[in-house]
Design a protein around this motif. Structure first.
Motif, PDB file in Angstrom:
ATOM      1  N   ILE A  50       0.807  -1.216   0.000  1.00 16.78           N
ATOM      2  CA  ILE A  50       0.000   0.000   0.000  1.00 16.78           C
ATOM      3  C   ILE A  50       0.845   1.272   0.000  1.00 16.78           C
ATOM      4  CG2 ILE A  50      -2.035  -1.071   0.989  1.00 16.78           C
ATOM      5  CD1 ILE A  50      -1.168  -0.024   3.691  1.00 16.78           C
ATOM      6  N   ASP A  51       2.087   1.189   0.478  1.00 16.61           N
ATOM      7  CA  ASP A  51       2.959   2.369   0.449  1.00 16.61           C
ATOM      8  C   ASP A  51       3.297   2.764  -0.975  1.00 16.61           C
ATOM      9  OD1 ASP A  51       2.982   2.582   3.211  1.00 16.61           O
ATOM     10  OD2 ASP A  51       4.696   1.226   3.414  1.00 16.61           O
ATOM     11  N   LYS A  52       3.498   1.784  -1.846  1.00 14.14           N
ATOM     12  CA  LYS A  52       3.771   2.079  -3.260  1.00 14.14           C
ATOM     13  C   LYS A  52       2.514   2.538  -3.987  1.00 14.14           C
ATOM     14  CE  LYS A  52       7.660  -1.048  -3.969  1.00 14.14           C
ATOM     15  NZ  LYS A  52       8.119  -2.258  -4.684  1.00 14.14           N
ATOM     16  N   ILE A  53       1.392   1.906  -3.669  1.00 17.68           N
ATOM     17  CA  ILE A  53       0.148   2.249  -4.362  1.00 17.68           C
ATOM     18  C   ILE A  53      -0.269   3.683  -4.067  1.00 17.68           C
ATOM     19  CG2 ILE A  53      -2.319   1.709  -4.532  1.00 17.68           C
ATOM     20  CD1 ILE A  53      -1.561  -1.209  -3.863  1.00 17.68           C
ATOM     21  N   PHE A  54      -0.194   4.092  -2.808  1.00 21.87           N
ATOM     22  CA  PHE A  54      -0.646   5.425  -2.410  1.00 21.87           C
ATOM     23  C   PHE A  54       0.524   6.371  -2.140  1.00 21.87           C
ATOM     24  CE2 PHE A  54      -4.190   2.625  -1.207  1.00 21.87           C
ATOM     25  CZ  PHE A  54      -5.182   3.213  -1.975  1.00 21.87           C
ATOM     26  N   SER A  55       1.607   6.207  -2.859  1.00 25.24           N
ATOM     27  CA  SER A  55       2.753   7.086  -2.719  1.00 25.24           C
ATOM     28  C   SER A  55       2.369   8.516  -3.113  1.00 25.24           C
ATOM     29  CB  SER A  55       3.887   6.584  -3.622  1.00 25.24           C
ATOM     30  OG  SER A  55       4.904   7.533  -3.699  1.00 25.24           O
ATOM     31  N   THR A  57       4.417  10.778  -4.289  1.00 22.71           N
ATOM     32  CA  THR A  57       5.162  11.214  -5.476  1.00 22.71           C
ATOM     33  C   THR A  57       4.679  10.533  -6.749  1.00 22.71           C
ATOM     34  OG1 THR A  57       6.859   9.563  -5.009  1.00 22.71           O
ATOM     35  CG2 THR A  57       7.211  11.790  -4.152  1.00 22.71           C
ATOM     36  N   ALA A  58       4.494   9.225  -6.715  1.00 23.08           N
ATOM     37  CA  ALA A  58       4.077   8.482  -7.910  1.00 23.08           C
ATOM     38  C   ALA A  58       3.100   7.384  -7.533  1.00 23.08           C
ATOM     39  CB  ALA A  58       5.294   7.898  -8.615  1.00 23.08           C
ATOM     40  N   PRO A  59       1.830   7.723  -7.302  1.00 19.79           N
ATOM     41  CA  PRO A  59       0.865   6.675  -6.946  1.00 19.79           C
ATOM     42  C   PRO A  59       0.608   5.749  -8.131  1.00 19.79           C
ATOM     43  CG  PRO A  59      -0.258   8.760  -7.251  1.00 19.79           C
ATOM     44  CD  PRO A  59       1.211   9.041  -7.359  1.00 19.79           C
ATOM     45  N   ILE A  60       0.316   4.503  -7.836  1.00 23.76           N
ATOM     46  CA  ILE A  60       0.029   3.517  -8.872  1.00 23.76           C
ATOM     47  C   ILE A  60      -1.486   3.469  -9.058  1.00 23.76           C
ATOM     48  CG2 ILE A  60       0.204   1.094  -9.516  1.00 23.76           C
ATOM     49  CD1 ILE A  60       2.738   0.984  -7.775  1.00 23.76           C
ATOM     50  N   LYS A  61      -1.939   3.839 -10.227  1.00 26.88           N
ATOM     51  CA  LYS A  61      -3.372   3.904 -10.512  1.00 26.88           C
ATOM     52  C   LYS A  61      -3.883   2.543 -10.979  1.00 26.88           C
ATOM     53  CE  LYS A  61      -3.630   8.411 -10.061  1.00 26.88           C
ATOM     54  NZ  LYS A  61      -4.659   9.296  -9.677  1.00 26.88           N
ATOM     55  N   ASN A  62      -5.097   2.237 -10.577  1.00 27.92           N
ATOM     56  CA  ASN A  62      -5.783   1.024 -10.991  1.00 27.92           C
ATOM     57  C   ASN A  62      -7.242   1.387 -11.204  1.00 27.92           C
ATOM     58  OD1 ASN A  62      -7.586  -1.381 -10.056  1.00 27.92           O
ATOM     59  ND2 ASN A  62      -5.680  -2.292 -10.771  1.00 27.92           N
ATOM     60  N   GLY A 107      -9.233 -12.309  -0.845  1.00 27.07           N
ATOM     61  CA  GLY A 107      -8.449 -12.962  -1.886  1.00 27.07           C
ATOM     62  C   GLY A 107      -9.286 -13.534  -3.011  1.00 27.07           C
ATOM     63  N   LYS A 108     -10.599 -13.332  -2.988  1.00 25.20           N
ATOM     64  CA  LYS A 108     -11.461 -13.818  -4.064  1.00 25.20           C
ATOM     65  C   LYS A 108     -11.256 -13.033  -5.353  1.00 25.20           C
ATOM     66  CE  LYS A 108     -15.116 -15.457  -1.024  1.00 25.20           C
ATOM     67  NZ  LYS A 108     -16.512 -15.270  -0.603  1.00 25.20           N
ATOM     68  N   LEU A 109     -10.836 -11.797  -5.227  1.00 24.26           N
ATOM     69  CA  LEU A 109     -10.579 -10.921  -6.363  1.00 24.26           C
ATOM     70  C   LEU A 109      -9.166 -10.387  -6.229  1.00 24.26           C
ATOM     71  CD1 LEU A 109     -11.848  -9.382  -8.811  1.00 24.26           C
ATOM     72  CD2 LEU A 109     -12.466  -7.597  -7.208  1.00 24.26           C
ATOM     73  N   THR A 110      -8.410 -10.405  -7.315  1.00 19.97           N
ATOM     74  CA  THR A 110      -7.043  -9.886  -7.277  1.00 19.97           C
ATOM     75  C   THR A 110      -6.871  -8.815  -8.339  1.00 19.97           C
ATOM     76  OG1 THR A 110      -6.276 -11.622  -8.777  1.00 19.97           O
ATOM     77  CG2 THR A 110      -6.058 -12.043  -6.421  1.00 19.97           C
ATOM     78  N   LEU A 111      -6.007  -7.884  -8.048  1.00 13.44           N
ATOM     79  CA  LEU A 111      -5.657  -6.819  -8.978  1.00 13.44           C
ATOM     80  C   LEU A 111      -4.215  -7.064  -9.412  1.00 13.44           C
ATOM     81  CD1 LEU A 111      -7.225  -3.856  -6.987  1.00 13.44           C
ATOM     82  CD2 LEU A 111      -8.249  -5.144  -8.863  1.00 13.44           C
ATOM     83  N   HIS A 112      -4.044  -7.577 -10.608  1.00 14.30           N
ATOM     84  CA  HIS A 112      -2.737  -8.047 -11.047  1.00 14.30           C
ATOM     85  C   HIS A 112      -1.751  -6.931 -11.358  1.00 14.30           C
ATOM     86  CE1 HIS A 112      -3.907 -12.223 -11.093  1.00 14.30           C
ATOM     87  NE2 HIS A 112      -5.040 -11.868 -11.662  1.00 14.30           N
ATOM     88  N   ASP A 113      -2.222  -5.731 -11.603  1.00 16.37           N
ATOM     89  CA  ASP A 113      -1.284  -4.652 -11.939  1.00 16.37           C
ATOM     90  C   ASP A 113      -0.848  -3.832 -10.725  1.00 16.37           C
ATOM     91  OD1 ASP A 113      -3.844  -3.689 -11.698  1.00 16.37           O
ATOM     92  OD2 ASP A 113      -3.666  -2.221 -13.303  1.00 16.37           O
ATOM     93  N   LEU A 114      -1.206  -4.279  -9.531  1.00 17.98           N
ATOM     94  CA  LEU A 114      -0.745  -3.628  -8.315  1.00 17.98           C
ATOM     95  C   LEU A 114       0.395  -4.442  -7.708  1.00 17.98           C
ATOM     96  CD1 LEU A 114      -4.064  -2.521  -6.582  1.00 17.98           C
ATOM     97  CD2 LEU A 114      -2.508  -1.164  -7.971  1.00 17.98           C
ATOM     98  N   PRO A 115       1.357  -3.766  -7.056  1.00 19.84           N
ATOM     99  CA  PRO A 115       2.500  -4.500  -6.499  1.00 19.84           C
ATOM    100  C   PRO A 115       2.094  -5.344  -5.294  1.00 19.84           C
ATOM    101  CG  PRO A 115       2.616  -2.188  -5.887  1.00 19.84           C
ATOM    102  CD  PRO A 115       1.477  -2.329  -6.856  1.00 19.84           C
ATOM    103  N   PRO A 116       2.519  -6.617  -5.278  1.00 24.88           N
ATOM    104  CA  PRO A 116       2.191  -7.464  -4.130  1.00 24.88           C
ATOM    105  C   PRO A 116       3.003  -7.066  -2.914  1.00 24.88           C
ATOM    106  CG  PRO A 116       3.601  -8.640  -5.644  1.00 24.88           C
ATOM    107  CD  PRO A 116       3.274  -7.326  -6.295  1.00 24.88           C
TER     108      PRO A 116
END
Length: 140
Positions: A50-55, A57-62, A107-116
Motif C-alpha cells: 500500500i505504500d507504493k500504491i498510495f505514494s 510522489t508516484a501513486p500507482i493507478k488502478n 483474496g477472491k478478487l485480485t488486482l494483477h497490476d498492483l505491487p504485491p
C-alpha cells in the motif's frame, strides 16, 4: 486530492451534485479521499504494497481501485447534504464498492497490476508453502 482528481469524480456524477454537496466546506473532498484511502489501505494491506500504491510522489493507478474509491467518496459527499435524500443508485454503488473491497481482502478478487506485498527480507510471497501436520504417535 492525492490519488483521484476532480475530473474523474465528474465522470461518475454530475458536477452540480458534487459542488452543491461540498460547497459549504472547501476541504470536504480532500478529507473524504483521505478517509477513503485509509479504509482501502486497511482492506488491501494483507496482499498489496500500500505504500507504493498510495505514494505521494508516484501513486500507482488502478481502474477498479479508482472506481471503488470514487463510489465511496461520492456516496459520502452526497450523504452529507442533509436536505437531499441519498438516491438509491448511490446506495447500491456504495454497497458494490464495500463488497468489492471485501472480495479483495478475502483474496477472491485480485488486482494483477498492483505491487504485491513483500516480506521484510525482500522475498516474494507468491511461493507456495505446505506442510504435513500428521502425528502418527499421538504425541502432543
Amino acid at each position: 486530492m492525492k490519488y483521484l482528481d476532480l475530473d474523474y469524480l465528474y465522470t461518475h456524477a454530475f458536477e452540480r451534485a458534487i459542488t452543491e454537496s461540498t460547497a459549504d466546506f472547501d476541504k470536504t473532498l480532500d478529507n473524504l479521499e483521505s478517509e477513503t484511502i485509509d479504509l482501502v489501505k486497511s482492506y488491501l494491506s494483507q496482499y498489496y504494497d500500500i505504500d507504493k500504491i498510495f505514494s505521494l510522489t508516484a501513486p500507482i493507478k488502478n481502474g477498479v481501485l479508482s472506481k471503488v474509491m470514487t463510489k465511496i467518496i461520492l456516496y459520502e459527499a452526497v450523504r452529507r447534504n442533509a436536505y437531499r435524500k441519498v438516491p438509491t443508485d448511490y446506495n447500491e454503488d456504495y454497497k458494490w464498492a464495500i463488497e468489492t473491497l471485501e472480495k479483495l481482502n478475502s483474496g477472491k478478487l485480485t488486482l494483477h497490476d498492483l505491487p504485491p506485498k513483500g516480506n521484510a527480507d525482500g522475498s516474494d510471497n507468491s511461493r507456495l508453502m505446505w506442510g504435513n501436520l500428521s502425528n502418527k504417535n499421538n504425541y502432543i
